[in-house]
Design a protein around this motif. Structure first.
Motif, PDB file in Angstrom:
ATOM      1  N   PRO A  68       8.718   8.990   2.731  1.00 54.28           N
ATOM      2  CA  PRO A  68       7.990   9.534   1.576  1.00 54.28           C
ATOM      3  C   PRO A  68       7.107   8.485   0.896  1.00 54.28           C
ATOM      4  N   ALA A  69       7.572   7.268   0.789  1.00 48.79           N
ATOM      5  CA  ALA A  69       6.763   6.218   0.159  1.00 48.79           C
ATOM      6  C   ALA A  69       5.504   5.930   0.980  1.00 48.79           C
ATOM      7  N   ASP A  70       5.594   6.033   2.311  1.00 49.99           N
ATOM      8  CA  ASP A  70       4.419   5.853   3.162  1.00 49.99           C
ATOM      9  C   ASP A  70       3.383   6.934   2.878  1.00 49.99           C
ATOM     10  N   THR A  71       3.847   8.164   2.747  1.00 49.83           N
ATOM     11  CA  THR A  71       2.941   9.273   2.445  1.00 49.83           C
ATOM     12  C   THR A  71       2.286   9.058   1.090  1.00 49.83           C
ATOM     13  N   PHE A  72       3.083   8.662   0.108  1.00 56.69           N
ATOM     14  CA  PHE A  72       2.561   8.404  -1.232  1.00 56.69           C
ATOM     15  C   PHE A  72       1.451   7.358  -1.179  1.00 56.69           C
ATOM     16  N   ARG A  73       1.719   6.234  -0.527  1.00 57.26           N
ATOM     17  CA  ARG A  73       0.720   5.162  -0.449  1.00 57.26           C
ATOM     18  C   ARG A  73      -0.508   5.604   0.347  1.00 57.26           C
ATOM     19  N   GLY A  74      -0.299   6.330   1.432  1.00 58.98           N
ATOM     20  CA  GLY A  74      -1.419   6.789   2.249  1.00 58.98           C
ATOM     21  C   GLY A  74      -2.349   7.710   1.489  1.00 58.98           C
ATOM     22  N   VAL A  75      -1.774   8.636   0.741  1.00 53.83           N
ATOM     23  CA  VAL A  75      -2.594   9.558  -0.045  1.00 53.83           C
ATOM     24  C   VAL A  75      -3.319   8.805  -1.153  1.00 53.83           C
TER      25      VAL A  75
ATOM     26  N   LEU B 213      -6.581   7.324  -0.178  1.00 51.75           N
ATOM     27  CA  LEU B 213      -7.669   8.265   0.078  1.00 51.75           C
ATOM     28  C   LEU B 213      -8.413   8.673  -1.189  1.00 51.75           C
ATOM     29  N   ASP B 214      -7.762   8.570  -2.339  1.00 46.86           N
ATOM     30  CA  ASP B 214      -8.422   8.867  -3.608  1.00 46.86           C
ATOM     31  C   ASP B 214      -7.503   8.397  -4.723  1.00 46.86           C
ATOM     32  N   SER B 215      -7.777   7.220  -5.243  1.00 46.98           N
ATOM     33  CA  SER B 215      -6.861   6.630  -6.219  1.00 46.98           C
ATOM     34  C   SER B 215      -7.341   6.745  -7.648  1.00 46.98           C
ATOM     35  N   THR B 216      -8.379   7.550  -7.899  1.00 45.03           N
ATOM     36  CA  THR B 216      -8.973   7.518  -9.233  1.00 45.03           C
ATOM     37  C   THR B 216      -8.765   8.770 -10.069  1.00 45.03           C
ATOM     38  N   SER B 217      -8.204   9.829  -9.504  1.00 39.46           N
ATOM     39  CA  SER B 217      -8.167  11.073 -10.265  1.00 39.46           C
ATOM     40  C   SER B 217      -6.751  11.518 -10.583  1.00 39.46           C
ATOM     41  N   LEU B 218      -6.650  12.410 -11.543  1.00 37.86           N
ATOM     42  CA  LEU B 218      -5.371  13.008 -11.899  1.00 37.86           C
ATOM     43  C   LEU B 218      -4.854  13.874 -10.758  1.00 37.86           C
ATOM     44  N   PHE B 219      -5.774  14.535 -10.042  1.00 39.68           N
ATOM     45  CA  PHE B 219      -5.368  15.417  -8.948  1.00 39.68           C
ATOM     46  C   PHE B 219      -4.581  14.669  -7.889  1.00 39.68           C
ATOM     47  N   VAL B 220      -4.964  13.435  -7.610  1.00 36.19           N
ATOM     48  CA  VAL B 220      -4.290  12.725  -6.524  1.00 36.19           C
ATOM     49  C   VAL B 220      -2.835  12.451  -6.880  1.00 36.19           C
ATOM     50  N   GLY B 221      -2.501  12.247  -8.145  1.00 36.58           N
ATOM     51  CA  GLY B 221      -1.100  12.072  -8.518  1.00 36.58           C
ATOM     52  C   GLY B 221      -0.298  13.323  -8.211  1.00 36.58           C
ATOM     53  N   THR B 222      -0.864  14.469  -8.535  1.00 28.70           N
ATOM     54  CA  THR B 222      -0.230  15.742  -8.204  1.00 28.70           C
ATOM     55  C   THR B 222      -0.200  15.922  -6.700  1.00 28.70           C
TER      56      THR B 222
ATOM     57  N   PHE C 299      -9.418   9.207   8.311  1.00 23.62           N
ATOM     58  CA  PHE C 299      -8.637   8.691   7.182  1.00 23.62           C
ATOM     59  C   PHE C 299      -8.955   7.232   6.877  1.00 23.62           C
ATOM     60  N   HIS C 300      -9.047   6.393   7.898  1.00 26.21           N
ATOM     61  CA  HIS C 300      -9.330   4.972   7.682  1.00 26.21           C
ATOM     62  C   HIS C 300     -10.721   4.784   7.071  1.00 26.21           C
ATOM     63  N   SER C 301     -11.684   5.561   7.538  1.00 23.64           N
ATOM     64  CA  SER C 301     -13.031   5.475   6.999  1.00 23.64           C
ATOM     65  C   SER C 301     -13.071   5.929   5.534  1.00 23.64           C
ATOM     66  N   ILE C 302     -12.383   7.026   5.235  1.00 23.50           N
ATOM     67  CA  ILE C 302     -12.333   7.511   3.853  1.00 23.50           C
ATOM     68  C   ILE C 302     -11.694   6.457   2.951  1.00 23.50           C
ATOM     69  N   ALA C 303     -10.569   5.898   3.386  1.00 21.42           N
ATOM     70  CA  ALA C 303      -9.870   4.890   2.581  1.00 21.42           C
ATOM     71  C   ALA C 303     -10.763   3.669   2.341  1.00 21.42           C
ATOM     72  N   ARG C 304     -11.499   3.256   3.351  1.00 20.10           N
ATOM     73  CA  ARG C 304     -12.392   2.102   3.211  1.00 20.10           C
ATOM     74  C   ARG C 304     -13.507   2.410   2.206  1.00 20.10           C
ATOM     75  N   GLN C 305     -14.074   3.609   2.293  1.00 14.96           N
ATOM     76  CA  GLN C 305     -15.141   3.989   1.368  1.00 14.96           C
ATOM     77  C   GLN C 305     -14.626   4.085  -0.062  1.00 14.96           C
ATOM     78  N   VAL C 306     -13.417   4.612  -0.242  1.00 19.89           N
ATOM     79  CA  VAL C 306     -12.818   4.693  -1.581  1.00 19.89           C
ATOM     80  C   VAL C 306     -12.592   3.280  -2.124  1.00 19.89           C
ATOM     81  N   ALA C 307     -12.114   2.376  -1.275  1.00 21.83           N
ATOM     82  CA  ALA C 307     -11.897   0.992  -1.695  1.00 21.83           C
ATOM     83  C   ALA C 307     -13.211   0.322  -2.110  1.00 21.83           C
ATOM     84  N   LEU C 308     -14.317   0.757  -1.494  1.00 24.34           N
ATOM     85  CA  LEU C 308     -15.634   0.202  -1.836  1.00 24.34           C
ATOM     86  C   LEU C 308     -16.276   0.903  -3.036  1.00 24.34           C
TER      87      LEU C 308
END
Length: 193
Positions: A24-31, A34-43, A171-180
């Protein structure tokens, strides 16, 4: 081990240590990547963990998950639910013909190259299996997440973008773009880094 199936690669993004077990912690970190800036991602994190780590315990497949809510990537083919897009075969391989069929039958775009949120809802309704009460919920949750991440300003998810989610390559591309610093609506999972 033989070549991983598309479904194993899709789930493999959420296995950062490569041990073929998703906690479960892997899923949490992976999600979160992919988008670490919004309230929706916490949900969304909680939703993903609930769906993929808790609900599957109710399926009568022996040794699929342990009591610690681990997902074993080698057994992920057993997690394909009855109401899905049929883009994966029973072994977890990507079936391009069925993927194309999603757009040919359910896209309202003239070019049949994208899906709106309503197209997705109609697709899930048309593909749902009788007496499958969990599958439509899981399908809708999965597609809502993809829609949330990938829909452009026009409210459509492009076929090429959705395909990268199915095979896990985006997924890797999305995560990289979000990090940028790129935001939803600007993400292109087909970009290679």
């Amino acid at each position: 081990m033989s070549e991983k199936t598309s479904l194993q690669k899709h789930v493999g993004y959420f296995d950062p240590d490569g041990d073929d077990i998703v906690w479960p912690a892997d899923t949490f970190r992976g999600v979160r990547t992919l988008d670490s800036t919004s309230l929706f991602v916490g949900t969304n994190d909680v939703t993903e963990m609930f769906i993929f780590h808790f609900c599957w315990h109710f399926y009568p497949v022996l040794s699929l998950h342990s009591t610690r809510s681990r997902i074993y990537i080698k057994n992920i083919k057993w997690d394909v639910h009855g109401t899905d897009s049929r883009a994966f075969d029973p072994y977890g391989n990507f079936v391009n013909e069925n993927f194309e069929k999603i757009f040919n039958e359910h896209s309202t775009a003239p070019e049949k190259d994208s899906l709106t949120l309503w197209d997705t809802v109609v697709m899930i309704w048309n593909l749902h299996s009788a007496n499958d009460f969990f599958g439509p919920i899981a399908s809708l949750a999965s597609f809502l997440i993809a829609y949330y991440l990938l829909a452009g300003p026009d409210g459509k998810v492009k076929k090429a973008h959705l395909k990268t989610v199915y095979d896990g390559s985006g997924f890797h591309s999305i995560a990289r773009q979000v990090a940028l610093g790129r935001k939803r609506g600007q993400l292109d999972p087909t970009l290679k880094f």
